[in-house]
Motif scaffolding. Structure first.
Motif, PDB file in Angstrom:
ATOM      1  N   ILE A 232      35.655  29.615  11.249  1.00  0.00           N
ATOM      2  CA  ILE A 232      34.667  30.414  11.977  1.00  0.00           C
ATOM      3  C   ILE A 232      33.274  29.902  11.644  1.00  0.00           C
ATOM      4  O   ILE A 232      32.936  29.701  10.481  1.00  0.00           O
ATOM      5  N   ASN A 233      32.468  29.688  12.682  1.00  0.00           N
ATOM      6  CA  ASN A 233      31.107  29.198  12.517  1.00  0.00           C
ATOM      7  C   ASN A 233      30.241  29.872  13.570  1.00  0.00           C
ATOM      8  O   ASN A 233      29.920  29.283  14.604  1.00  0.00           O
ATOM      9  N   GLY A 234      29.884  31.122  13.334  1.00  0.00           N
ATOM     10  CA  GLY A 234      29.094  31.888  14.281  1.00  0.00           C
ATOM     11  C   GLY A 234      27.810  31.195  14.663  1.00  0.00           C
ATOM     12  O   GLY A 234      27.116  30.645  13.816  1.00  0.00           O
ATOM     13  N   GLY A 235      27.499  31.181  15.938  1.00  0.00           N
ATOM     14  CA  GLY A 235      26.293  30.550  16.434  1.00  0.00           C
ATOM     15  C   GLY A 235      26.475  29.090  16.810  1.00  0.00           C
ATOM     16  O   GLY A 235      25.546  28.446  17.277  1.00  0.00           O
ATOM     17  N   GLN A 236      27.663  28.585  16.644  1.00  0.00           N
ATOM     18  CA  GLN A 236      27.927  27.181  16.983  1.00  0.00           C
ATOM     19  C   GLN A 236      27.866  26.964  18.491  1.00  0.00           C
ATOM     20  O   GLN A 236      27.429  25.922  18.953  1.00  0.00           O
ATOM     21  N   ASP A 237      28.334  27.926  19.249  1.00  0.00           N
ATOM     22  CA  ASP A 237      28.364  27.807  20.701  1.00  0.00           C
ATOM     23  C   ASP A 237      27.288  28.680  21.339  1.00  0.00           C
ATOM     24  O   ASP A 237      26.725  29.564  20.687  1.00  0.00           O
TER      25      ASP A 237
END
Length: 183
Positions: free
Chosen positions: A54-59
């Motif tokens: 999970i990497n919030g803000g990646q997209d």
């Protein structure tokens, strides 16, 4: 006028309430949230790295279809809210560093966002009912087990360590210490 430090009776109420929002998909922000991975049911790799982390803000943000996503003028405060969508429903664009237009977010089908809204609304109603039942039992002196989801949060918070201790900040602090020692 006498100042009072007492909360109003409503604020001292032990009742658990559902958030007062019109849209549970974006919580009236205009941007659909993904903290519960609801978006990942429709876009499995949304805000995830190639290895699945999970990497919030990646997209790009997913722009909601509710009224919170649109520009609005509030006459009582004379403030204009810019919004994320044009009046025709198109997602607004911004200019990249190269001068190219880029949308500030993406659109997901209305029906999918509506389903996220309905699922979250139902989950909040269930949680509200469960929490109020637990609170009533505790007030009546009954011993009740802490729900698993609260236990998970407590455990995660106890193991979090120093959440604001970032590698880059540590390096800066270390370099500052080194300079002080030299002087």
């Amino acid at each position: 006028m006498t100042l009072s430090y007492r909360r109003q009776s409503l604020d001292r109420d032990t009742t658990f309430y559902i958030p007062k929002v019109e849209c549970f998909a974006c919580y009236d922000s205009g941007i659909v949230t993904n903290g519960d991975a609801a978006i990942n049911q429709y876009i499995p790799d949304y805000d995830r790295t190639a290895d699945g982390k999970i990497n919030g803000g990646q997209d790009l943000a997913i722009i909601c279809h509710c009224k919170a996503a649109y520009a609005d003028y509030e006459s009582s405060t004379n403030k204009e809210k810019q919004g994320f969508r044009e009046s025709n429903g198109q997602v607004k664009t911004t200019e990249t560093l190269r001068g190219d237009p880029q949308p500030i977010g993406i659109t997901m089908e209305k029906e999918k966002i509506r389903q996220i809204h309905l699922n979250r609304q139902a989950a909040w109603k269930n949680t509200c009912q469960e929490m109020n039942e637990l609170r009533k039992k505790r007030i009546n002196g009954e011993k009740v087990e802490t729900p698993y989801y609260i236990q998970v949060v407590k455990e995660n918070l106890s193991n979090i360590g120093n959440m604001f201790s970032f590698t880059s900040e540590k390096a800066i602090l270390e370099s500052m210490k080194d300079k002080k020692e030299v002087n």
